[in-house]
Design a protein around this motif. Structure first.
Motif, mmCIF file in Angstrom:
data_model
loop_
_atom_site.group_PDB
_atom_site.id
_atom_site.type_symbol
_atom_site.label_atom_id
_atom_site.label_comp_id
_atom_site.label_asym_id
_atom_site.label_seq_id
_atom_site.Cartn_x
_atom_site.Cartn_y
_atom_site.Cartn_z
ATOM 1 N N LYS A 193 0.764 -1.156 0.222
ATOM 2 C CA LYS A 193 0.091 -0.009 -0.028
ATOM 3 C C LYS A 193 0.733 1.252 -0.046
ATOM 4 O O LYS A 193 1.776 1.310 0.792
ATOM 5 C CB LYS A 193 -1.039 0.027 1.451
ATOM 6 N N ASP B 208 -8.306 -2.825 0.300
ATOM 7 C CA ASP B 208 -7.869 -1.648 -0.187
ATOM 8 C C ASP B 208 -6.523 -1.561 -0.557
ATOM 9 O O ASP B 208 -6.005 -0.519 -1.227
ATOM 10 C CB ASP B 208 -8.058 -0.440 0.808
ATOM 11 N N ALA B 209 -5.752 -2.645 -0.587
ATOM 12 C CA ALA B 209 -4.441 -2.634 -0.962
ATOM 13 C C ALA B 209 -4.019 -2.468 -2.565
ATOM 14 O O ALA B 209 -4.875 -2.791 -3.218
ATOM 15 C CB ALA B 209 -3.861 -4.143 -0.534
ATOM 16 N N ASP B 210 -2.888 -1.822 -2.616
ATOM 17 C CA ASP B 210 -2.546 -1.933 -4.232
ATOM 18 C C ASP B 210 -2.134 -3.143 -4.795
ATOM 19 O O ASP B 210 -2.276 -3.463 -5.796
ATOM 20 C CB ASP B 210 -1.252 -0.886 -4.140
ATOM 21 N N GLU C 282 -8.115 -3.486 5.093
ATOM 22 C CA GLU C 282 -6.881 -2.886 4.204
ATOM 23 C C GLU C 282 -6.530 -3.865 3.245
ATOM 24 O O GLU C 282 -5.760 -3.548 2.233
ATOM 25 C CB GLU C 282 -5.738 -3.018 5.592
#
Length: 286
Positions: free
Chosen positions: A187, A232-234, A229
């Motif tokens: 992230k 939502d992580a890259d 998370e």
């Protein structure tokens, strides 16, 4: 040369030839610990790291490995050279020993060593995988690589039925690891990975992924992180000894990750470079 090799307590042959005594405690209790690593160019990869974890697991479980670490390292290296192929799966385990079925064991019992080696391949690191999530219902010896893998078998079978590759486990929304891998996220240019505690296995591939990040100047935070998370992580990294670094683009049927291929590929390329340097290979699976 063997197509597949099996070893048990000094016996050597094919998996069909080597016989295991009925009273080996693994049959009754799954009473043992194990390790596995790929081999390239007949060189077991990162074998020192795996042996350290193997002896640690055995010590926690009070199992006596029947040879010293250097002797076992040489045995694994010698056995790998006897199997056909270029890339191999090298598996070994120690069970507590032989005795009539009884939960209580003799303190002077010496373990029985098993080895299994077959041709294999390093996993695909170019294409994304799909994963699911599941509450982590295993017992709290996640830091020990025991033979008690029934929960992992069930999670893996459920994933197979759903057409996904792995199951990401969580405890009340805190991500721990996968059914048979570790999982970390990327992230805003930094890697976040669950700390090495009693809930996860100290993954060798995860450790070397983190070390690769340090060499590349990529920040790493070993802390708990949540399912929110994760979504939502890259990037979502799934690491194991046989796959090094795979990445997920779908979690529970929803798009996730796969947003920073540049950083992901930098890490992947550094892990492959390390593998080539250690084994003397010049390409994967070739």
């Amino acid at each position: 040369m063997f197509k597949e090799l099996a070893y048990y307590d000094g016996q050597l042959g094919t998996p069909d030839e080597v016989m295991i005594p009925f009273n080996d405690r693994s049959h009754f209790f799954g009473d043992g610990v194990y390790e596995a690593t790929p081999a390239g160019n007949h060189v077991p990869y990162l074998v020192e790291d795996h042996l350290d974890r193997f002896y640690t697991s055995a010590n926690i479980m009070d199992i006596k490995i029947p040879m010293e670490k250097d002797e076992l390292k040489k045995l694994l290296q010698d056995l790998t050279k006897q199997v056909e192929g270029h890339t191999h799966f090298v598996y070994w385990q120690v069970t507590r020993g032989l005795a009539a079925r009884d939960h209580v064991y003799s303190k002077d019992m010496v373990g029985k060593l098993w080895v299994y080696i077959r041709p294999s391949k390093i996993g695909d690191m170019e294409n994304p995988i799909k994963v699911q999530t599941h509450e982590d219902l295993r017992f709290e010896y996640g830091n020990v690589k025991t033979l008690n893998l029934l929960p992992a078998v069930l999670y893996s079978q459920e994933a197979h039925h759903k057409g996904v590759t792995e199951t990401i486990l969580h405890r009340k929304g805190i991500v721990t690891e996968c059914a048979h891998s570790n999982v970390s996220i990327l992230k805003d240019g930094a890697v976040i990975s669950h700390p090495n505690d009693q809930y996860i296995l100290r993954g060798i591939a995860k450790t070397h992924m983190i070390q690769a990040c340090y060499r590349l100047g990529i920040p790493v935070y070993e802390r708990e992180y949540t399912l929110e998370e994760l979504m939502d992580a890259d990037e979502i990294f799934v690491t194991s000894s046989s796959n090094f670094l795979t990445f997920a683009d779908t979690v529970d049927g929803k798009p996730a990750g796969n947003k920073d291929p540049k950083t992901r590929n930098r890490i992947k390329d550094e892990l492959i470079r390390e593998y080539f340097e250690y084994t003397g290979c010049t390409k994967l699976n070739g």
